[in-house]
Structures are given as structure tokens and as C-alpha cells.
Design an enzyme around this catalytic site. Structure first.
Site, PDB file in Angstrom:
ATOM      1  N   LYS A 199     -56.319 -65.647  13.432  1.00  0.00           N
ATOM      2  CA  LYS A 199     -57.730 -65.753  13.869  1.00  0.00           C
ATOM      3  C   LYS A 199     -57.925 -65.288  15.306  1.00  0.00           C
ATOM      4  CE  LYS A 199     -55.723 -70.011  14.118  1.00  0.00           C
ATOM      5  NZ  LYS A 199     -55.215 -71.107  13.374  1.00  0.00           N
ATOM      6  N   GLU A 250     -58.869 -62.762   5.184  1.00  0.00           N
ATOM      7  CA  GLU A 250     -59.440 -63.940   4.516  1.00  0.00           C
ATOM      8  C   GLU A 250     -58.851 -65.260   5.050  1.00  0.00           C
ATOM      9  OE1 GLU A 250     -61.966 -64.195   1.813  1.00  0.00           O
ATOM     10  OE2 GLU A 250     -61.765 -66.099   2.852  1.00  0.00           O
ATOM     11  N   GLY A 282     -58.276 -71.237   6.139  1.00  0.00           N
ATOM     12  CA  GLY A 282     -57.002 -71.227   5.399  1.00  0.00           C
ATOM     13  C   GLY A 282     -57.189 -70.767   3.969  1.00  0.00           C
ATOM     14  N   ILE A 298     -59.497 -71.596   1.872  1.00  0.00           N
ATOM     15  CA  ILE A 298     -60.885 -71.599   1.368  1.00  0.00           C
ATOM     16  C   ILE A 298     -61.423 -70.174   1.377  1.00  0.00           C
ATOM     17  CG2 ILE A 298     -63.218 -72.514   1.717  1.00  0.00           C
ATOM     18  CD1 ILE A 298     -61.975 -74.659   3.541  1.00  0.00           C
ATOM     19  N   GLY A 301     -47.787 -82.530  11.619  1.00  0.00           N
ATOM     20  CA  GLY A 301     -47.698 -81.056  11.641  1.00  0.00           C
ATOM     21  C   GLY A 301     -49.035 -80.361  11.513  1.00  0.00           C
ATOM     22  N   GLU A 320     -51.926 -77.413  16.296  1.00  0.00           N
ATOM     23  CA  GLU A 320     -51.287 -76.194  16.786  1.00  0.00           C
ATOM     24  C   GLU A 320     -50.159 -76.612  17.730  1.00  0.00           C
ATOM     25  OE1 GLU A 320     -52.609 -72.699  16.358  1.00  0.00           O
ATOM     26  OE2 GLU A 320     -53.487 -73.749  14.674  1.00  0.00           O
ATOM     27  N   ASP A 328     -59.774 -73.150  18.761  1.00  0.00           N
ATOM     28  CA  ASP A 328     -59.437 -72.686  17.400  1.00  0.00           C
ATOM     29  C   ASP A 328     -60.722 -72.551  16.571  1.00  0.00           C
ATOM     30  OD1 ASP A 328     -57.327 -72.340  15.182  1.00  0.00           O
ATOM     31  OD2 ASP A 328     -58.575 -73.969  14.405  1.00  0.00           O
ATOM     32  N   LYS A 334     -62.792 -69.080  14.979  1.00  0.00           N
ATOM     33  CA  LYS A 334     -63.206 -68.976  13.573  1.00  0.00           C
ATOM     34  C   LYS A 334     -64.717 -68.735  13.450  1.00  0.00           C
ATOM     35  CE  LYS A 334     -59.277 -71.792  12.121  1.00  0.00           C
ATOM     36  NZ  LYS A 334     -58.808 -73.178  11.970  1.00  0.00           N
ATOM     37  N   GLY A 346     -52.153 -75.025   6.355  1.00  0.00           N
ATOM     38  CA  GLY A 346     -51.014 -75.361   5.496  1.00  0.00           C
ATOM     39  C   GLY A 346     -50.390 -74.109   4.921  1.00  0.00           C
TER      40      GLY A 346
HETATM   41  N1  HSE Z   1     -54.571 -76.002  13.817  1.00  0.00           N
HETATM   42  C1  HSE Z   1     -55.457 -75.452  12.854  1.00  0.00           C
HETATM   43  C2  HSE Z   1     -56.274 -76.584  12.267  1.00  0.00           C
HETATM   44  C3  HSE Z   1     -54.666 -74.725  11.809  1.00  0.00           C
HETATM   45  O1  HSE Z   1     -55.979 -77.742  12.571  1.00  0.00           O
HETATM   46  O2  HSE Z   1     -57.230 -76.360  11.542  1.00  0.00           O
HETATM   47  C4  HSE Z   1     -55.444 -73.785  10.960  1.00  0.00           C
HETATM   48  O3  HSE Z   1     -56.070 -72.783  11.673  1.00  0.00           O
END
Ligand code: HSE
Length: 414
Positions: free
Chosen positions: A99, A123, A128, A130, A181, A184, A195, A199, A298
Site C-alpha cells: 500500500k 487488489e 487484504g 476483501i 501479530g 505493523e 496505514d 489505503k 493476514g
Molecule cells: N497492520 C495492518 C492492519 C496490516 O492492522 O490492518 C494490513 O495492512
């Protein structure tokens, strides 16, 4: 046989190899040909059954005429941008989940893809697993998109969900997200909204055709949201979510675009999206609201979106004309301070009665909220349809009377 190369053997890269391997037959049926991972670029060594595919030298991929698709899943801009550019110039299509790369360099890479009659697909870069990029430029193509609003970051949604449902403190919820996990490597990209900003920039650029750069988009994270705010929101029948949004303002490509926490009424379709899930609401002039929901991150969900792009590239005869935007050198993001919004405002004042009088004088009638164990010197109000600049100016007037805004969060209507 379609040969692909995968740049980066991290979570998503290894997921791509796994999905291509596991779903070989279905993929071949959908793509009309077998898809084979011929090379993997990574500087690290891996003890895996397909270790012979690894190279540390990008030239091995670039100069291999049999490789027609390069999957870039390394993340970051450097060297991803150079690698993507070189692949496109060599007549190879590029598929990415990155991204940061798409938000910063999308227009340039899309142009390069067109010049070389190949494709640049992404995409997996938003939401992710979706589907959202393809629906936007394909299924919803007959619509004018009035607005897009999304819960675009799973980590912050997880943290806010823990705060709302378990009264967990922010720090504790962040630690849990990291342990699971979700966050980031550097959680500030999640927590500070960057983030989500990347997007929404990708969605805005695609929906309105002009590159929207992250540095032009006002971005607030969730670091200042407290359990007190969560309680006041609850008393107003709302939940707090981190929302990336873009709204069309005219036909010249000018938009209101920002990332910030927001109070959403519990009836909102986005309010019920909890934990690490993402949700994206697209408001079309023909469809009304359409909501896309699912796992925004994921290994396998993201790899699934990447491989779907590979399949589509394999089927494409030339550059996909609807998947595009341009950089026209203009900042199309309007100054949000010239727009109006509803606000929740939490205030601290020594003299509660005097504060109420001052608030009435400055803002007119407002709605007061309450919460359990509300201290005497704390007030929380809802202000409707206030000019953003007005609130900034009037905060200074309040401060002069020792009335302080402790927190303010927009109330959005989705
Ligand atoms: N760290 C991002 C999130 C991962 O938590 O959505 C996916 O871009």
C-alpha cells in the site's frame, strides 16, 4: 505455462507460494493456464522444499524472458519502486500488496504499465482479502461514487474493540495486538493512522481519477482516545472507530479526505465491524451504500487477493483501462477546516457553571453527555454542524477563561 516471480518471502510472499501450490488446479482453470512460481527473491536463506527457486539477484528475474508477472510483496518504497519500474519497463506485469508503494507511486507505475502494454494490479493493498479495488473500478463503474468511508486498519480496530467491549486500556490492547501479530513492525503506522491513510489515498485516487498523496491527507490516530471517551460515546449510543474517508466535492477531482477517530452511531453499518476486521462503505449515486467486509490482513487472505490479481493479469490481453489515475500536479484535497462536522468535545473546567455559560455563548445550545464516575470539573458535549475552523478559534477563547478542551472527536454519519 505462466511463470511468475515473487519478490519477498515474508508473511504474504510465503502465502502466495502456498496458495499457488495448494490451489494449482482451480487457479489453472480460472487463469486458463498453469501458474508456476519460477523464482523468489529474498536476501535471507530459507530451509523450504522449494529452496532452489531462491535468488538474491533481481537481474535473474528481470532478464528471464519466461517470467511474465512479478509479484512484489516486500513492502516499503525502496527498493520496491525501482523493482516494479524495472519489471514494467521489461514488459512484465506487476502485482503488489504494497500500500505504501501504491499510495506514493501509483500514478507513475500505472502510466508505465500502460506505456508497456502490461498491468499494475494491487487488489491486496487495501483491505487484504476483501475485494474492493476491482469492485470500485469494475462492478461499481456505472456509479458516481459520492463517498467512501472505511475501517481500514485491523490493529486499531482491534484495540478500540478491546477498549469498548472490555474496558481495556489503550497500552494493554496495543501490546495484545502486537503479541497476536496484527500490528505493523512499527506500530505507529497503525496507531497514528498512516496505514489507514495510505489505503484511503489508494481508494480516493481510484474513485476520482487523480492521485491523492498521503502527505496531503490530514491524519489523526487513536493514541488520544481514552476509556472516558469510550464511555461518553456509549452514553450517546455511539462507538469510536478509526475512519479513513473521502468525499467528492466537485467534478474537478477535489475531495475532502482524512483519517481520524470518529463516533459512529451503533446503527451504522461500520459500527458493528469489530476486532481485526475491516469494513469499507462505498456510497454510490445509483447503488446507495454498499459495504465490503472481511479480513483486512493476514497471510492467506492477502495472498488470495494477490493470486487473484495474478490470474486476472494472466487473462488480460492489454492494460486494464479502468484501473487508472493520474498525477496532474494539483493537490485535490481541500482544507478540512473550511468544512463542517458534528463533534464530541470533552472539556475540563474549574468552574462548571461558568463553563456551561461560556459554551452556550460561543456555541449556542449543545447536548451534554454523562458517564459513570464523571468528575465535577469535566463536561462532555455534542456540537452539531460546526465549522472546523470555528472550533479551532473558539478553543482559544475557552482557554483564555481556563476552560480546556481535553479531547475532541468527530461524529460521522455512515
Ligand atoms: N497492520 C495492518 C492492519 C496490516 O492492522 O490492518 C494490513 O495492512
Amino acid at each position: 505455462m505462466i511463470n511468475i516471480a515473487v519478490l519477498g518471502h515474508g508473511v504474504v510472499g510465503s502465502g502466495v507460494v502456498e496458495v499457488v501450490e495448494t490451489n494449482q488446479e482451480y487457479i489453472a482453470k480460472n487463469a486458463g493456464d498453469n501458474i508456476y512460481v519460477k523464482r523468489i527473491l529474498d536476501l535471507r536463506d530459507f530451509d523450504v522444499p522449494y529452496a532452489d527457486k531462491f535468488t538474491k539477484d533481481y537481474a535473474d528475474i528481470l532478464n528471464d524472458p519466461e517470467i511474465s508477472i512479478v509479484v512484489e510483496v516486500m513492502g516499503g518504497i525502496n527498493p520496491s519502486y525501482d523493482f516494479a519500474k524495472a519489471a514494467l519497463k521489461h514488459g512484465k506485469s506487476v502485482v503488489t500488496s504494497n500500500k505504501e508503494l501504491v499510495a506514493a507511486k501509483g500514478a507513475k507505475l500505472l502510466r508505465l504499465a500502460k506505456e508497456n502494454h502490461v498491468n499494475f494490479y494491487f487488489e491486496a493493498s487495501v483491505g487484504g482479502g476483501i475485494p474492493i479495488i476491482r469492485p470500485l473500478h469494475s462492478c461499481l463503474a456505472a456509479n458516481q461514487i459520492d463517498e467512501i468511508a472505511g475501517i481500514l486498519n485491523g490493529t486499531t480496530n482491534f484495540i478500540l474493540t478491546k477498549m469498548i467491549t472490555e474496558q481495556m486500556q489503550f497500552d494493554e490492547a496495543l501490546k495484545l495486538a502486537q503479541a497476536l501479530g496484527y500490528a505493523e513492525r512499527n506500530p505507529t503506522a497503525d496507531v497514528d493512522g498512516h496505514d489507514a491513510c495510505r489505503k484511503i489515498c489508494i481508494l480516493a485516487s481510484l474513485a476520482y481519477g487523480k492521485q491523492i498523496y498521503p502527505e496531503n491527507v490530514p491524519t489523526e490516530g487513536i493514541g488520544h482516545v481514552t476509556l472516558e471517551d469510550v464511555d461518553y460515546a456509549e452514553s450517546n449510543d455511539c462507538v469510536i472507530k478509526l475512519i479513513g474517508r473521502v468525499k467528492k466535492l466537485d467534478d474537478e477531482g477535489n475531495v475532502l479526505c482524512m483519517v481520524s477517530p470518529a463516533l459512529l452511531n451503533k446503527q451504522s453499518q461500520l459500527a458493528g465491524i469489530t476486532d481485526v476486521f475491516n469494513g469499507i462503505l462505498v456510497r454510490g449515486n445509483a447503488t446507495g451504500d454498499v459495504v465490503f467486509y472481511g479480513r483486512g490482513a493476514g497471510k492467506l487472505p492477502t495472498a488470495s487477493a494477490v493470486v487473484a490479481d495474478v490470474i486476472d493479469v494472466a487473462k488480460a490481453s492489454d492494460t486494464t483501462s479502468s484501473l487508472t489515475w493520474v498525477d496532474d500536479g494539483v493537490n485535490h484535497v481541500v482544507d478540512y477546516r473550511t468544512t463542517c462536522c458534528d463533534y464530541y468535545v470533552r472539556i475540563s473546567a474549574c468552574d462548571n457553571r461558568q463553563a456551561r455559560e461560556k459554551i452556550k455563548e460561543l456555541f449556542g445550545e449543545v447536548k451534554y453527555l454523562s458517564r459513570p464516575e464523571q468528575p465535577e470539573n469535566e463536561l462532555a458535549v455534542v456540537m452539531e454542524n460546526i465549522l472546523e475552523q470555528d472550533l479551532i478559534d473558539k478553543e482559544k477563547i475557552l482557554n483564555a477563561d481556563s476552560i480546556y478542551i481535553v479531547n475532541k472527536i468527530r461524529i460521522l454519519n455512515y
